[in-house]
Scaffold this motif. Structure first.
Motif, short mmCIF file in Angstrom:
data_model
loop_
_atom_site.label_atom_id
_atom_site.label_comp_id
_atom_site.label_asym_id
_atom_site.label_seq_id
_atom_site.Cartn_x
_atom_site.Cartn_y
_atom_site.Cartn_z
N LEU A 62 4.67 -6.53 9.47
CA LEU A 62 4.67 -5.64 8.18
C LEU A 62 6.15 -5.61 7.88
O LEU A 62 6.53 -5.63 6.65
N LYS A 63 6.93 -5.59 8.71
CA LYS A 63 8.31 -5.34 8.20
C LYS A 63 9.09 -6.65 7.85
O LYS A 63 9.95 -6.56 7.22
N THR A 64 8.42 -7.99 8.30
CA THR A 64 9.14 -9.27 8.04
C THR A 64 8.68 -9.85 6.84
O THR A 64 9.27 -10.64 6.24
N ARG A 65 7.68 -9.64 6.23
CA ARG A 65 6.80 -10.26 5.29
C ARG A 65 5.91 -9.48 4.42
O ARG A 65 5.36 -8.36 4.91
N GLY A 66 5.52 -9.86 3.10
CA GLY A 66 4.41 -9.10 2.51
C GLY A 66 3.33 -9.65 2.73
O GLY A 66 3.18 -11.10 2.95
N PHE A 67 1.99 -9.05 2.72
CA PHE A 67 0.79 -9.41 2.83
C PHE A 67 0.01 -9.23 1.62
O PHE A 67 -0.02 -7.94 1.15
N ASP A 68 -0.90 -9.82 1.27
CA ASP A 68 -2.00 -9.72 0.03
C ASP A 68 -3.12 -8.78 0.70
O ASP A 68 -3.64 -8.17 -0.12
N LEU A 69 -3.34 -9.04 2.03
CA LEU A 69 -4.35 -8.42 2.54
C LEU A 69 -4.44 -8.29 4.01
O LEU A 69 -4.00 -9.09 4.60
N ILE A 70 -5.07 -7.27 4.71
CA ILE A 70 -5.08 -6.89 5.99
C ILE A 70 -6.40 -7.05 6.47
O ILE A 70 -7.34 -6.41 5.85
N LEU A 71 -6.71 -7.60 7.64
CA LEU A 71 -8.28 -8.06 8.04
C LEU A 71 -7.97 -7.87 9.45
O LEU A 71 -7.13 -8.44 10.17
N VAL A 133 -13.46 -10.27 0.44
CA VAL A 133 -12.07 -10.05 0.45
C VAL A 133 -11.65 -10.37 -1.22
O VAL A 133 -10.84 -9.45 -1.67
N LYS A 134 -12.49 -11.04 -2.16
CA LYS A 134 -12.10 -10.92 -3.44
C LYS A 134 -12.27 -9.66 -4.13
O LYS A 134 -11.54 -9.20 -4.60
N ARG A 135 -13.58 -9.17 -3.56
CA ARG A 135 -13.80 -7.79 -4.07
C ARG A 135 -12.60 -6.73 -3.49
O ARG A 135 -12.19 -5.96 -4.52
N ALA A 136 -12.24 -6.88 -2.53
CA ALA A 136 -11.29 -5.88 -2.09
C ALA A 136 -9.83 -6.13 -3.05
O ALA A 136 -9.12 -5.31 -3.31
N LEU A 137 -9.57 -7.41 -3.02
CA LEU A 137 -8.51 -7.70 -4.07
C LEU A 137 -8.52 -7.10 -5.20
O LEU A 137 -7.56 -6.58 -6.15
N GLU A 138 -9.73 -7.41 -5.87
CA GLU A 138 -9.88 -6.96 -7.25
C GLU A 138 -10.01 -5.44 -7.38
O GLU A 138 -9.29 -4.96 -8.39
N VAL A 139 -10.37 -4.81 -6.38
CA VAL A 139 -10.36 -3.34 -6.64
C VAL A 139 -9.05 -2.88 -6.55
O VAL A 139 -8.49 -1.86 -7.07
N HIS A 140 -8.30 -3.27 -5.51
CA HIS A 140 -6.90 -2.88 -5.29
C HIS A 140 -6.04 -3.31 -6.41
O HIS A 140 -5.31 -2.44 -6.87
N GLU A 141 -6.18 -4.38 -7.15
CA GLU A 141 -5.53 -4.60 -8.40
C GLU A 141 -5.85 -3.64 -9.58
O GLU A 141 -4.99 -3.32 -10.28
N ALA A 142 -7.14 -3.34 -9.74
CA ALA A 142 -7.83 -2.35 -10.57
C ALA A 142 -6.77 -0.88 -10.29
O ALA A 142 -6.38 -0.28 -11.17
N ARG A 143 -6.97 -0.66 -9.01
CA ARG A 143 -6.16 0.68 -8.58
C ARG A 143 -4.59 0.74 -8.92
O ARG A 143 -4.09 1.59 -9.28
N LEU A 144 -4.13 -0.58 -8.72
CA LEU A 144 -2.58 -0.60 -9.10
C LEU A 144 -2.50 -0.71 -10.64
O LEU A 144 -1.55 -0.06 -11.15
N ALA A 145 -3.34 -1.11 -11.33
CA ALA A 145 -3.08 -1.08 -12.78
C ALA A 145 -3.27 0.28 -13.25
O ALA A 145 -2.60 0.59 -14.25
N ARG A 146 -4.14 1.03 -12.52
CA ARG A 146 -4.54 2.40 -13.05
C ARG A 146 -3.21 3.23 -12.72
O ARG A 146 -2.90 4.08 -13.63
N HIS A 147 -2.59 2.99 -11.61
CA HIS A 147 -1.47 3.71 -11.10
C HIS A 147 -0.27 3.40 -12.03
O HIS A 147 0.55 4.32 -12.73
N ARG A 148 -0.10 2.05 -12.41
CA ARG A 148 0.75 1.88 -13.51
C ARG A 148 0.69 2.25 -14.80
O ARG A 148 1.68 2.80 -15.64
#
Length: 374
Positions: A62-71, A133-148
């Motif tokens: 987590l310190k060395t690179r960014g990840f799109d999702l954690i499984l 995975v796709k659903r989790a990414l879509e929901v995450h993006e929606a939350r980020l958009a709402r936060h923005r």
């Protein structure tokens, strides 16, 4: 808990994916690592999986690179997915977290998701992993958009509040300048003309000239009275005598003009209040009394001015017909909204309490600074 995703949603996501997904896979079984990689590939997801099997390795990754999702599997050697979640959730803007396990019941998984984990999937349903995975990414993006959007709204409200404060300050300054000009220029000139007309009236013989002079003096007295009223409305000189004296003058003038009894109670005879706060309190009292005269059909008004316990408070109460919800929400009803916005310019707030037929109470509360003298 697996949530179904429509084919259109999945297809739209696949079409929008240009870069491979960086997934941190926390799993201590090489076979399960391979199954997850194969399932994602068959689902049409281009992924780069980084497999780790210890808490330290998770922290380092987590310190060395960014990840799109954690499984993550739930039970691992020496730790669980909850330990991983504690590491992840502490990081700002952390990626979505999906639990992939074969040793956890549905009730326990639901409890875990209440902690903030995005989704979970049983290992015997691993063919559904791409959809999850796709659903989790879509929901995450929606939350980020709402936060923005919320951040942008907050920034917009802050700019609007700053503009409102600037406008109120500019208006009060312009009022003060105009009032001073009326007093110094117009008032002085009218007074000089009054002296001249009075001299003409005294020294003219009886007849039309003296009558014209007397008529002009009467008109001039009217003009002087009008200029005094205008100056009072623009920037009352009584404010120079202090806030208590100014509100007291408002109450007395209101009672004299309208015949409605007005009583002022104060916590002390003199309050040392900053000029900006004085103006807000004075304008609130002025607008409240104006609204009472126009709309309330009241026979009594009580004003209470207090500076106790670090707050400057003005309460204006009448025994009139009260305010209904419709009256407060009328599209062109800017009186109370204007008072609320004015209060916000000094970090204060306005409360309105009203019942039909039982009057209305308007309460302005302004926090006093630590250095404010009371």
């Amino acid at each position: 808990m697996f949530q179904n995703v429509s084919n259109d949603s999945v297809l739209g996501y696949a079409q929008s994916q240009e870069q491979p997904l960086n997934i941190l896979h926390i799993e201590d079984s090489a076979a399960d690592q391979a199954l997850a990689r194969l399932s994602l590939k068959r689902g049409g997801l281009a992924c780069e999986l980084t497999a780790v099997d210890s808490l330290q390795a998770v922290s380092d990754a987590l310190k060395t690179r960014g990840f799109d999702l954690i499984l993550a599997d739930y039970h691992l050697s020496g730790f669980t997915a909850l330990d991983v979640w504690e590491l992840v959730r502490a990081r700002p803007a952390h990626p979505p977290f999906v639990l992939l396990s074969g040793a956890i019941g549905e009730a326990a998984a639901v409890d875990i998701m209440r902690l903030g984990i995005s989704d979970y999937l049983l290992k015997d349903q691993i063919t559904s992993l791409p959809r999850v995975v796709k659903r989790a990414l879509e929901v995450h993006e929606a939350r980020l958009a709402r936060h923005r959007a919320m951040q942008e709204l907050a920034a917009s409200e802050k700019r609007l509040a700053e503009l409102t404060e600037h406008l109120h300050t500019s208006i009060e300054q312009e009022r003060s300048n105009i009032s001073r000009e009326i007093h110094d220029d117009i008032g002085g000139s009218l007074t000089a003309v009054k002296f001249d007309l009075a001299w003409i009236s005294r020294n003219s013989p009886e007849g039309s000239m003296r009558e014209h002079a007397r008529s002009a003096l009467e008109m001039l007295e009217h003009a002087l009275g009008a200029s005094q009223r205008i100056m009072q409305n623009l920037r009352p000189p009584v404010l120079d005598q202090g806030l208590v004296a100014a509100v007291q003058w408002l109450a007395q003038d209101f009672e004299r003009r309208t015949g409605i009894a007005a009583r002022l109670r104060t916590s002390r005879e003199h309050m040392e209040v900053e000029p900006a706060l004085q103006v807000v309190v004075y304008r609130t009292a002025q607008e409240s009394l104006t609204n009472i005269h126009k709309h309330a059909q009241a026979s009594r008004v009580e004003l209470d001015l207090s500076d106790h316990e670090g707050f400057l408070t003005l309460e204006v109460t009448d025994n009139g017909m009260g305010l209904g919800p419709q009256a407060r929400d009328k599209p062109q009803s800017f009186g109370l909204r204007g008072l609320s916005e004015r209060a916000r310019t000094v970090q204060g707030w306005l409360d309105v309490s009203s019942q039909a037929g039982k009057g209305t109470s308007i309460i302005l509360t302004i926090p006093l600074a630590d250095t404010q003298k009371t």
